[in-house]
Design a protein around this motif. Structure first.
Motif, PDB file in Angstrom:
ATOM      1  N   PRO A   1       2.669  -6.359   1.140  1.00 34.50           N
ATOM      2  CA  PRO A   1       3.510  -5.155   1.026  1.00 34.50           C
ATOM      3  C   PRO A   1       4.920  -5.427   0.494  1.00 34.50           C
ATOM      4  O   PRO A   1       5.495  -4.578  -0.190  1.00 34.50           O
ATOM      5  CB  PRO A   1       3.563  -4.616   2.456  1.00 34.50           C
ATOM      6  CG  PRO A   1       2.323  -5.136   3.101  1.00 34.50           C
ATOM      7  CD  PRO A   1       2.038  -6.460   2.460  1.00 34.50           C
TER       8      PRO A   1
ATOM      9  N   VAL B   1      -3.182  -0.531  -8.647  1.00 38.42           N
ATOM     10  CA  VAL B   1      -2.402  -1.297  -7.681  1.00 38.42           C
ATOM     11  C   VAL B   1      -2.519  -0.541  -6.365  1.00 38.42           C
ATOM     12  O   VAL B   1      -2.041   0.582  -6.243  1.00 38.42           O
ATOM     13  CB  VAL B   1      -0.931  -1.445  -8.110  1.00 38.42           C
ATOM     14  CG1 VAL B   1      -0.156  -2.242  -7.084  1.00 38.42           C
ATOM     15  CG2 VAL B   1      -0.848  -2.114  -9.481  1.00 38.42           C
TER      16      VAL B   1
ATOM     17  N   ARG C   1      -4.510  -5.974  -4.869  1.00 31.65           N
ATOM     18  CA  ARG C   1      -3.874  -5.877  -3.553  1.00 31.65           C
ATOM     19  C   ARG C   1      -2.917  -7.057  -3.397  1.00 31.65           C
ATOM     20  O   ARG C   1      -3.285  -8.193  -3.684  1.00 31.65           O
ATOM     21  CB  ARG C   1      -4.908  -5.907  -2.437  1.00 31.65           C
ATOM     22  CG  ARG C   1      -5.827  -4.719  -2.457  1.00 31.65           C
ATOM     23  CD  ARG C   1      -6.830  -4.782  -1.314  1.00 31.65           C
ATOM     24  NE  ARG C   1      -7.827  -3.756  -1.452  1.00 31.65           N
ATOM     25  CZ  ARG C   1      -7.725  -2.543  -0.950  1.00 31.65           C
ATOM     26  NH1 ARG C   1      -6.659  -2.224  -0.264  1.00 31.65           N
ATOM     27  NH2 ARG C   1      -8.668  -1.662  -1.138  1.00 31.65           N
TER      28      ARG C   1
ATOM     29  N   ASP D   1      -1.914   0.326  -2.509  1.00 38.13           N
ATOM     30  CA  ASP D   1      -0.923   0.223  -1.444  1.00 38.13           C
ATOM     31  C   ASP D   1      -1.669  -0.054  -0.148  1.00 38.13           C
ATOM     32  O   ASP D   1      -2.409   0.797   0.347  1.00 38.13           O
ATOM     33  CB  ASP D   1      -0.114   1.517  -1.364  1.00 38.13           C
ATOM     34  CG  ASP D   1       0.996   1.455  -0.354  1.00 38.13           C
ATOM     35  OD1 ASP D   1       1.234   0.370   0.217  1.00 38.13           O
ATOM     36  OD2 ASP D   1       1.652   2.487  -0.152  1.00 38.13           O
TER      37      ASP D   1
ATOM     38  N   LEU E   1       4.859  -5.449  -3.424  1.00 42.07           N
ATOM     39  CA  LEU E   1       4.356  -4.271  -4.128  1.00 42.07           C
ATOM     40  C   LEU E   1       5.336  -3.789  -5.194  1.00 42.07           C
ATOM     41  O   LEU E   1       4.941  -3.453  -6.315  1.00 42.07           O
ATOM     42  CB  LEU E   1       4.066  -3.150  -3.125  1.00 42.07           C
ATOM     43  CG  LEU E   1       3.265  -1.981  -3.634  1.00 42.07           C
ATOM     44  CD1 LEU E   1       1.913  -2.431  -4.153  1.00 42.07           C
ATOM     45  CD2 LEU E   1       3.090  -0.958  -2.535  1.00 42.07           C
TER      46      LEU E   1
END
Length: 107
Positions: A39, A73, A36, A75, A42
């Motif tokens: 954002p 991974v 994690r 989101d 990412l």
């Protein structure tokens, strides 16, 4: 050991290393490492066409020496999007009473 190594690699890639977390879970298919990140980072972790994520998976599988290890991974915005998504079902064509509610319109 694998989780720490993966976390070290990901921290070197992202702009916000304090927001990186790797969680290890054991399941039927072997060990799963969930990554994690912030954002905004990412895209950096996934890379173009998934190349960075694939490279991370390759390194982790080499370190695992034969164990089944998956790298996911995650989101973090996925749950927020699921709550705001419009879930109404709409027909693909307008209704025509004479041909049935879901059939193609007459030409």
């Amino acid at each position: 050991m694998l989780a720490e190594a993966l976390e070290h690699l990901v921290r070197g890639i992202v702009d916000s290393p304090d927001d990186v977390s790797v969680r290890s879970r054991d399941g039927r298919r072997g060990q799963t490492l969930e990554v994690r990140v912030h954002p905004d980072d990412l895209g950096r972790v996934i890379g173009r066409s998934g190349r960075t994520a694939k490279a991370l998976r390759t390194v982790v599988s080499a370190l695992a020496s034969g164990e089944n290890v998956r790298v996911d991974v995650v989101d973090t915005d996925r749950r927020a999007d699921a709550n705001t998504r419009d879930t109404r079902i709409t027909p693909p064509f307008p209704r025509t009473e004479e041909r049935g509610p879901w059939s193609l319109p007459a030409r």
